[in-house]
Design an enzyme around this catalytic site. Sequence first.
Site, short mmCIF file in Angstrom:
data_model
loop_
_atom_site.label_atom_id
_atom_site.label_comp_id
_atom_site.label_asym_id
_atom_site.label_seq_id
_atom_site.Cartn_x
_atom_site.Cartn_y
_atom_site.Cartn_z
CE LYS A 122 -4.43 -1.65 1.29
NZ LYS A 122 -5.68 -1.52 2.00
CE LYS A 206 -6.18 -6.88 -2.72
NZ LYS A 206 -6.74 -6.76 -1.38
CE LYS A 209 -13.58 -2.76 -0.35
NZ LYS A 209 -12.51 -2.97 0.61
N1 AQP Z 1 -9.10 -9.54 -5.19
C1 AQP Z 1 -9.54 -10.27 -4.16
N2 AQP Z 1 -9.70 -11.62 -4.30
C2 AQP Z 1 -10.15 -12.38 -3.26
N3 AQP Z 1 -10.49 -11.84 -2.06
C3 AQP Z 1 -10.36 -10.51 -1.90
N4 AQP Z 1 -10.60 -9.68 -0.87
C4 AQP Z 1 -10.31 -8.42 -1.22
N5 AQP Z 1 -9.87 -8.38 -2.48
C5 AQP Z 1 -9.89 -9.66 -2.93
C6 AQP Z 1 -11.10 -10.15 0.41
O1 AQP Z 1 -12.19 -9.32 0.77
C7 AQP Z 1 -12.20 -9.17 2.19
C8 AQP Z 1 -12.32 -7.74 2.55
O2 AQP Z 1 -11.16 -7.04 2.14
P1 AQP Z 1 -10.98 -5.55 2.65
O3 AQP Z 1 -11.96 -4.68 2.01
O4 AQP Z 1 -11.01 -5.49 4.11
O5 AQP Z 1 -9.54 -5.14 2.29
P2 AQP Z 1 -8.62 -5.52 1.14
O6 AQP Z 1 -8.24 -6.96 1.23
O7 AQP Z 1 -7.49 -4.55 1.20
O8 AQP Z 1 -9.55 -5.30 -0.14
P3 AQP Z 1 -9.44 -4.25 -1.26
O9 AQP Z 1 -10.62 -4.37 -2.16
O10 AQP Z 1 -8.09 -4.35 -1.89
O11 AQP Z 1 -9.58 -2.90 -0.46
P4 AQP Z 1 -8.63 -1.65 -0.51
O12 AQP Z 1 -8.49 -1.33 -1.97
O13 AQP Z 1 -9.32 -0.59 0.27
O14 AQP Z 1 -7.34 -2.07 0.11
C9 AQP Z 1 -10.93 -9.84 2.73
O15 AQP Z 1 -11.27 -11.14 3.19
C10 AQP Z 1 -10.06 -9.95 1.52
O16 AQP Z 1 -9.17 -11.03 1.60
#
Ligand code: AQP
Length: 347
Positions: A122, A206, A209
Site C-alpha cells: 500500500k 489483486k 476497490k
Molecule cells: N481480489 C480479491 N480476491 C479475493 N479476495 C479478496 N478480498 C479483497 N480483495 C480480494 C477479500 O475481501 C475481504 C475484505 O477485504 P478488505 O476490504 O477489508 O480489504 P482488502 O483486502 O485490502 O480489499 P481491497 O478491495 O483491496 O480494499 P482496498 O483497496 O481498500 O485495500 C478480505 O477477506 C479480503 O481477503
Amino acid sequence: MNAAAPARTYPTRIFSGIQPSGGLTLGNYLGALKRFVEKQNEGIESIYCIVDMHAITVWQDPERLRHATRELAAGYLASGIDPERSILFNQSQVSAHAELGWIFNCVARLGWMNRMTQFKDKTAGKNAENSSLGLYAYPALMAADILVYRATHVPVGEDQKQHVELTRDIAAKFNHDFKVDCFPLTIPVIEGAATRVMSLRDGTKKMSKSDPSDASRINMTDDADAIAKKLKRAVTDPEPLPDTPEGLEGRAEARNLVNIYAALAGTTPSQVLADFGGKGFGVFKPALADLAVSVLSPISAEMSRLMQDPAEIDRLLARGAERADAIARPILEEVFDIVGMVRSRRG
Ligand code: AQP
C-alpha cells in the site's frame, strides 16, 4: 493468574470484516461475502463487521465513508447475510475493538509489523514516511477485531493470510507472557476457486476497490453493460483455453478469468476447462459476462432497494453492535484483569 491456566476449549466462532473504503468488488464478493454466506448457512456462529476504523487508515471523505458503510451493509444483506442468524455491525460502534487494539499494540513487536507485505504494497511508490501510523498498526487492530470475540476461524482472501498469522502470533505471545489461555490460535480459512481475484488489466495485481482504474475491477453495482464491456476489454492472450488447469501455467490473465468463472458457477477450474478447452476468448468472455450478470444483478438490485431506507440499515447496524458488544465486553474485562488494570467502576 500466575500458574499456567488449564487448556480452554474455544467453541467454533467465525469473525470476518470488510473495509468500507470504496464500493464492493467481485474480489470481495468471491473471496469474502459469498463464503461468509456459506458459513452462516452451515449454521456456524458468525460475526461480520464493516471495519470503518480500518478504512480511515487512508484518507476517506466523511460523507463517502458514511455512504460506503451503509452500502457495504446493503451488500452483506443482499448477498444473503441474515442479521438475525449472523451478527452484522460496524466496528466503530463497538469500542472494545479499539481498547483491545491498544493492548495488542503493546504485545505485537515492531519486527513483526515490519514484515507485513500489505503495508509495503500500500505504500509502494509512495512516501511511506507520510503514511498514517494507523496503516502501519492496522494488523494489530485486526487481531483485536478477531480475538475480542475469541473467533476460531476467519474466512478471508489470500491477501489477508499474513494478517491472520500475525493474529495467531499475538494470541500466543499474550497467552505466554501472562501465563494464561485467554485466546485461541485462530485459523485462516482460505478456500474455493477465487481466493485471489486479479485485476482485469494486470493479472499480477489483486483486484482492489481502491485501484485508480475502474476498468481493473467489476464493482457489485456495475450494470450488465458495464460488466460485459469490462470483461470484453480484460487483458488476455491470443491462445485458446487449454483443456486442463496445468495448461494455464504462465497465463495469469487466462487463469484469473477461468477461476472467476468457476467461483461464480460454483464449480472447479477443471470443469470449466472441460467445457471451454480449445475455445477462444471470443467465446469464453461473453459466456463469463452472462454468468457474472446473472449472479451479480439480483444482488445489486437488492442493494439499491435497501439503500432507499438508510435509517433501517442504521437500525440493523446498531442492533448488531449491541449483540457484538455483549460478547466482546466480558472478554475485554477479562483481558484488563489479566493485564493488571484496575477497573473500580465495575463495582
Ligand atoms: N481480489 C480479491 N480476491 C479475493 N479476495 C479478496 N478480498 C479483497 N480483495 C480480494 C477479500 O475481501 C475481504 C475484505 O477485504 P478488505 O476490504 O477489508 O480489504 P482488502 O483486502 O485490502 O480489499 P481491497 O478491495 O483491496 O480494499 P482496498 O483497496 O481498500 O485495500 C478480505 O477477506 C479480503 O481477503
